[in-house]
Design a protein around this motif. Structure first.
Motif, PDB file in Angstrom:
ATOM      1  N   LYS A 266       6.932  -4.913  -0.257  1.00 11.87           N
ATOM      2  CA  LYS A 266       6.873  -3.666  -1.022  1.00 11.87           C
ATOM      3  C   LYS A 266       8.051  -2.780  -0.619  1.00 11.87           C
ATOM      4  O   LYS A 266       7.913  -1.831   0.144  1.00 11.87           O
ATOM      5  CB  LYS A 266       5.517  -3.020  -0.709  1.00 11.87           C
ATOM      6  N   ALA A 268       9.933  -1.012  -2.756  1.00 10.03           N
ATOM      7  CA  ALA A 268      10.210   0.088  -3.690  1.00 10.03           C
ATOM      8  C   ALA A 268       9.988   1.442  -3.024  1.00 10.03           C
ATOM      9  O   ALA A 268       9.130   1.591  -2.159  1.00 10.03           O
ATOM     10  CB  ALA A 268       9.292  -0.030  -4.906  1.00 10.03           C
ATOM     11  N   PRO A 298      -0.922   7.044  -7.272  1.00 10.94           N
ATOM     12  CA  PRO A 298      -1.702   6.145  -6.401  1.00 10.94           C
ATOM     13  C   PRO A 298      -0.777   5.535  -5.349  1.00 10.94           C
ATOM     14  O   PRO A 298       0.396   5.282  -5.639  1.00 10.94           O
ATOM     15  CB  PRO A 298      -2.216   5.072  -7.363  1.00 10.94           C
ATOM     16  N   ILE A 300       0.254   2.478  -3.959  1.00 10.26           N
ATOM     17  CA  ILE A 300       0.084   1.086  -4.402  1.00 10.26           C
ATOM     18  C   ILE A 300      -0.196   0.183  -3.198  1.00 10.26           C
ATOM     19  O   ILE A 300      -1.120  -0.630  -3.198  1.00 10.26           O
ATOM     20  CB  ILE A 300       1.343   0.603  -5.155  1.00 10.26           C
ATOM     21  N   LEU A 301       0.590   0.380  -2.162  1.00  8.35           N
ATOM     22  CA  LEU A 301       0.474  -0.499  -1.000  1.00  8.35           C
ATOM     23  C   LEU A 301      -0.881  -0.334  -0.307  1.00  8.35           C
ATOM     24  O   LEU A 301      -1.488  -1.316   0.129  1.00  8.35           O
ATOM     25  CB  LEU A 301       1.632  -0.209  -0.034  1.00  8.35           C
ATOM     26  N   PHE A 316       7.634  -1.147   3.776  1.00 10.32           N
ATOM     27  CA  PHE A 316       8.852  -0.527   4.283  1.00 10.32           C
ATOM     28  C   PHE A 316       8.543   0.946   4.542  1.00 10.32           C
ATOM     29  O   PHE A 316       7.686   1.517   3.884  1.00 10.32           O
ATOM     30  CB  PHE A 316       9.993  -0.638   3.258  1.00 10.32           C
ATOM     31  N   LYS A 330       1.348   3.992   9.613  1.00 11.71           N
ATOM     32  CA  LYS A 330       1.362   3.494   8.226  1.00 11.71           C
ATOM     33  C   LYS A 330       0.874   2.053   8.159  1.00 11.71           C
ATOM     34  O   LYS A 330       0.150   1.670   7.235  1.00 11.71           O
ATOM     35  CB  LYS A 330       2.784   3.543   7.656  1.00 11.71           C
ATOM     36  N   LYS A 334      -2.354   1.234   5.930  1.00  9.87           N
ATOM     37  CA  LYS A 334      -2.185   0.433   4.712  1.00  9.87           C
ATOM     38  C   LYS A 334      -2.557  -1.036   4.943  1.00  9.87           C
ATOM     39  O   LYS A 334      -2.385  -1.856   4.057  1.00  9.87           O
ATOM     40  CB  LYS A 334      -0.740   0.570   4.200  1.00  9.87           C
TER      41      LYS A 334
HETATM   42  N1  CTP Z   1       4.280   2.979  -1.235  1.00 14.03           N
HETATM   43  C1  CTP Z   1       3.503   2.572  -2.298  1.00 14.03           C
HETATM   44  N2  CTP Z   1       2.995   3.497  -3.173  1.00 14.03           N
HETATM   45  C2  CTP Z   1       3.234   4.802  -2.990  1.00 14.03           C
HETATM   46  C3  CTP Z   1       4.020   5.235  -1.905  1.00 14.03           C
HETATM   47  C4  CTP Z   1       4.522   4.298  -1.043  1.00 14.03           C
HETATM   48  O1  CTP Z   1       3.271   1.376  -2.475  1.00 14.03           O
HETATM   49  N3  CTP Z   1       2.734   5.692  -3.867  1.00 14.03           N
HETATM   50  C5  CTP Z   1       4.794   1.964  -0.301  1.00 14.03           C
HETATM   51  C6  CTP Z   1       6.291   1.807  -0.304  1.00 14.03           C
HETATM   52  O2  CTP Z   1       6.705   0.817  -1.219  1.00 14.03           O
HETATM   53  C7  CTP Z   1       6.583   1.404   1.129  1.00 14.03           C
HETATM   54  C8  CTP Z   1       5.490   2.065   1.939  1.00 14.03           C
HETATM   55  O3  CTP Z   1       4.466   2.374   0.987  1.00 14.03           O
HETATM   56  O4  CTP Z   1       6.468   0.006   1.334  1.00 14.03           O
HETATM   57  C9  CTP Z   1       5.867   3.285   2.701  1.00 14.03           C
HETATM   58  O5  CTP Z   1       6.343   4.292   1.888  1.00 14.03           O
HETATM   59  P1  CTP Z   1       6.625   5.780   2.439  1.00 14.03           P
HETATM   60  O6  CTP Z   1       6.981   6.643   1.284  1.00 14.03           O
HETATM   61  O7  CTP Z   1       7.563   5.746   3.579  1.00 14.03           O
HETATM   62  O8  CTP Z   1       5.223   6.150   3.007  1.00 14.03           O
HETATM   63  P2  CTP Z   1       4.138   7.146   2.539  1.00 14.03           P
HETATM   64  O9  CTP Z   1       2.856   6.457   2.757  1.00 14.03           O
HETATM   65  O10 CTP Z   1       4.419   7.644   1.176  1.00 14.03           O
HETATM   66  O11 CTP Z   1       4.255   8.276   3.619  1.00 14.03           O
HETATM   67  P3  CTP Z   1       5.225   9.562   3.745  1.00 14.03           P
HETATM   68  O12 CTP Z   1       5.946   9.734   2.441  1.00 14.03           O
HETATM   69  O13 CTP Z   1       4.277  10.635   4.042  1.00 14.03           O
HETATM   70  O14 CTP Z   1       6.118   9.232   4.890  1.00 14.03           O
END
Ligand code: CTP
Length: 391
Positions: A266, A268, A298, A300-301, A316, A330, A334
Motif C-alpha cells: 500500500k 499510495a 476511509p 483503506i489499509l 508505508f 501504525k 493497521k
Molecule cells: N492509508 C490508507 N488509507 C488512508 C490513509 C492511509 O490506506 N485513508 C495507508 C497508506 O497507503 C500507507 C499507510 O496507510 O500505506 C500510512 O499512511 P499515513 O498517511 O502515513 O498514515 P495515517 O494512518 O494516515 O497517519 P497520519 O497521517 O496521522 O500520520
C-alpha cells in the motif's frame, strides 16, 4: 557482462541510448555490430558510450588462447540483439554464422533477448514468423515490437520499443522468479479530492515508489494489479493498471481485488480528508473563506488489516518526527506485516525524488535501516523482506 548486438536497421540509432542504460546498470558492455549496422550508426558512437571498441570483424582473435567469439559468449550474463533484422533473425534461426554476431549467438550459453524491428509486412511474413517460432524453441526471449509510425512512412507493427522498455524487459529476464504464483495488489500515487469541477485537494506523491514496487514484483514473476491515483508514470509492462482519482474510488477498487490476492503493498498517499461536499459548479473565490468543511476518508489499509486473513500487508509511512515510534504504532493499529518508513527530513528521501532512504519494521518490532538508494533497487530490497513471509 552484457553483450549488445546491433544489426542493420534504422532503429539502430535508438540502440545508442540502450547502450547507455546498460552501462549505467552493468558497467561492462560489449557491442557487436553486423557490417550492415555500421551503415546506420558509427561504431565510434558505441565505443564512446561503452568505453570499448565496438566489434565487427569476425576474425578478431584475443591475446589469450581462446578465439574471441567463444570468449565473449562465455563471459556474457545476457546477449541482447536490438534491433534484430529479418536477415539476422533468419540466420540465427537457421544456425548460419557468417559474421561475429551470428557466430557469438551459436556459442552463447546465456539468456538471449531478441528485439525484432522492421516494416510491418516483413514482420508478418510467414518466413519471419516461422524463424521467430524456431528462435523461441531455441530458448530465446523475444520482445514484441510496438505499433506506431515506421521509418518507411506507414504505421503498423514492427517498431522497436523504447530503450527503457527494452532495459526493463532484459532486467525481467535476468531476475529470479521467486514471486511466481503470487497475486499482488499495489497501490500508488496520490488521490485527488475535488472541491469543485476545477479544484482539488491532493498531496505531493508522484507514484515513483509504488510503480517501482509493481515493476519489481512483475520482474520477480508475480501477477500484479496496480491501483493508481493520477500519475504521469507509465504502467510497468505486465502489470494490470486500474486508474482511480479519489480515495473513495481507490477504496472500491482495492476491495474489489483484495479477495483474490496474497499480498498487498500500500504505497499510495491517500488523502485523509475530502471536502464534505464537492460543488457542482465552479466556486467563486469570494465564497471560499470559512466554508471549506472536510470529512474523513476511509482508512483503506486499516480496513484491509481487519479483513486480512492469511494475506501479507505492507504499509508505508511518511513521518517528519518520531518516525520509528509513529510507524510501530501504525503497524499495530493497521495489523501490518511490514511497514516501510520514510523520514521526510532526510535529503533525497520522500516525494518526487528517484531515491529513498527508509527503515523497514516488522511485527516483532525489528527495524532495518537501509542506506539512501534508487527506488527501483529499494523495491527489490523490500521484496527480499516480504518473500519469507509468503507461503
Ligand atoms: N492509508 C490508507 N488509507 C488512508 C490513509 C492511509 O490506506 N485513508 C495507508 C497508506 O497507503 C500507507 C499507510 O496507510 O500505506 C500510512 O499512511 P499515513 O498517511 O502515513 O498514515 P495515517 O494512518 O494516515 O497517519 P497520519 O497521517 O496521522 O500520520
Amino acid at each position: 557482462m552484457y553483450l549488445l548486438g546491433v544489426t542493420g536497421g534504422i532503429a539502430a540509432y535508438k540502440t545508442a541510448e540502450l547502450a547507455r542504460l546498460f552501462v549505467r546498470e552493468e558497467k561492462e558492455v560489449h557491442v557487436i555490430m553486423t557490417p550492415g549496422a555500421a551503415q546506420f550508426i558509427s561504431p565510434l558512437t558505441f565505443q564512446t558510450l561503452t568505453g570499448r571498441p565496438a566489434l565487427i570483424d569476425q576474425y578478431w582473435v584475443s591475446e589469450g588462447e581462446k578465439v574471441r567469439h567463444v570468449e565473449l559468449a562465455e563471459a556474457a550474463a545476457v546477449m541482447v540483439v536490438a534491433p534484430a533484422t529479418a536477415n539476422t533473425l533468419g540466420k540465427m534461426a537457421g544456425g548460419i554464422a557468417d559474421n561475429l554476431l551470428t557466430t557469438v549467438y551459436l556459442a552463447a550459453q546465456c539468456p538471449v533477448v531478441l528485439v525484432p524491428s522492421m516494416n510491418e509486412r516483413m514482420y508478418q511474413h510467414p518466413a519471419v514468423q516461422a524463424n521467430l517460432e524456431r528462435l523461441r524453441e531455441q530458448g530465446c526471449h523475444i520482445m514484441e515490437p510496438g505499433t506506431g509510425e515506421l521509418a518507411c512512412g506507414i504505421s503498423g507493427k514492427g517498431r522497436m520499443p523504447e530503450p527503457h522498455e527494452i532495459a526493463d524487459f532484459v532486467r525481467a529476464v535476468l531476475t529470479e522468479k521467486d514471486f511466481r504464483g503470487v497475486r499482488a495488489l499495489v497501490t500508488a500515487g496520490p488521490t485527488r479530492e475535488p472541491l469543485d469541477p476545477v479544484r482539488f485537494i491532493s498531496n505531493r506523491s508522484t507514484g515513483l515508489m509504488g510503480y517501482a514496487m509493481a515493476r519489481a514484483l512483475v520482474e520477480r514473476g508475480a501477477d500484479v494489479v496496480l491501483i493508481s491515483g493520477p500519475s504521469s508514470l507509465s504502467c510497468p509492462g505486465g502489470a494490470r493498471l486500474v486508474p482511480v482519482t479519489t480515495a473513495l474510488q481507490m477504496y472500491e477498487a482495492v476491495m474489489e481485488h483484495f479477495e483474490e490476492c496474497h499480498l498487498v503493498v500500500k504505497a499510495a498517499a491517500v488523502a485523509d480528508y475530502r471536502p464534505a461536499a464537492a460543488a457542482e459548479q465552479k466556486m467563486k473565490k469570494e465564497n471560499f473563506e470559512n466554508v471549506l468543511r472536510l470529512q474523513p476518508n476511509p482508512d483503506i489499509l486499516q480496513e484491509l488489516g481487519r479483513r486480512k486473513g492469511e494475506r501479507i500487508l505492507v504499509g508505508f509511512a511518511m513521518e517528519t518526527e518520531r518516525a520509528g515510534l509513529n510507524a510501530r504504532e501504525k503497524l499495530q493499529r493497521k495489523n501490518l506485516d511490514l511497514i516501510v518508513v520514510n523520514d521526510l527530513n532526510v535529503p533525497g528521501a520522500g516525494f518526487a525524488v528517484p531515491t529513498n532512504q527508509v527503515c523497514i519494521i516488522d511485527r516483532q518490532g525489528r527495524a532495518e535501516e537501509l542506506p539512501l538508494m534508487p527506488k527501483e533497487i529499494l523495491a527489490h530490497r523490500i521484496l527480499d523482506r516480504v518473500r519469507p513471509l509468503l507461503p
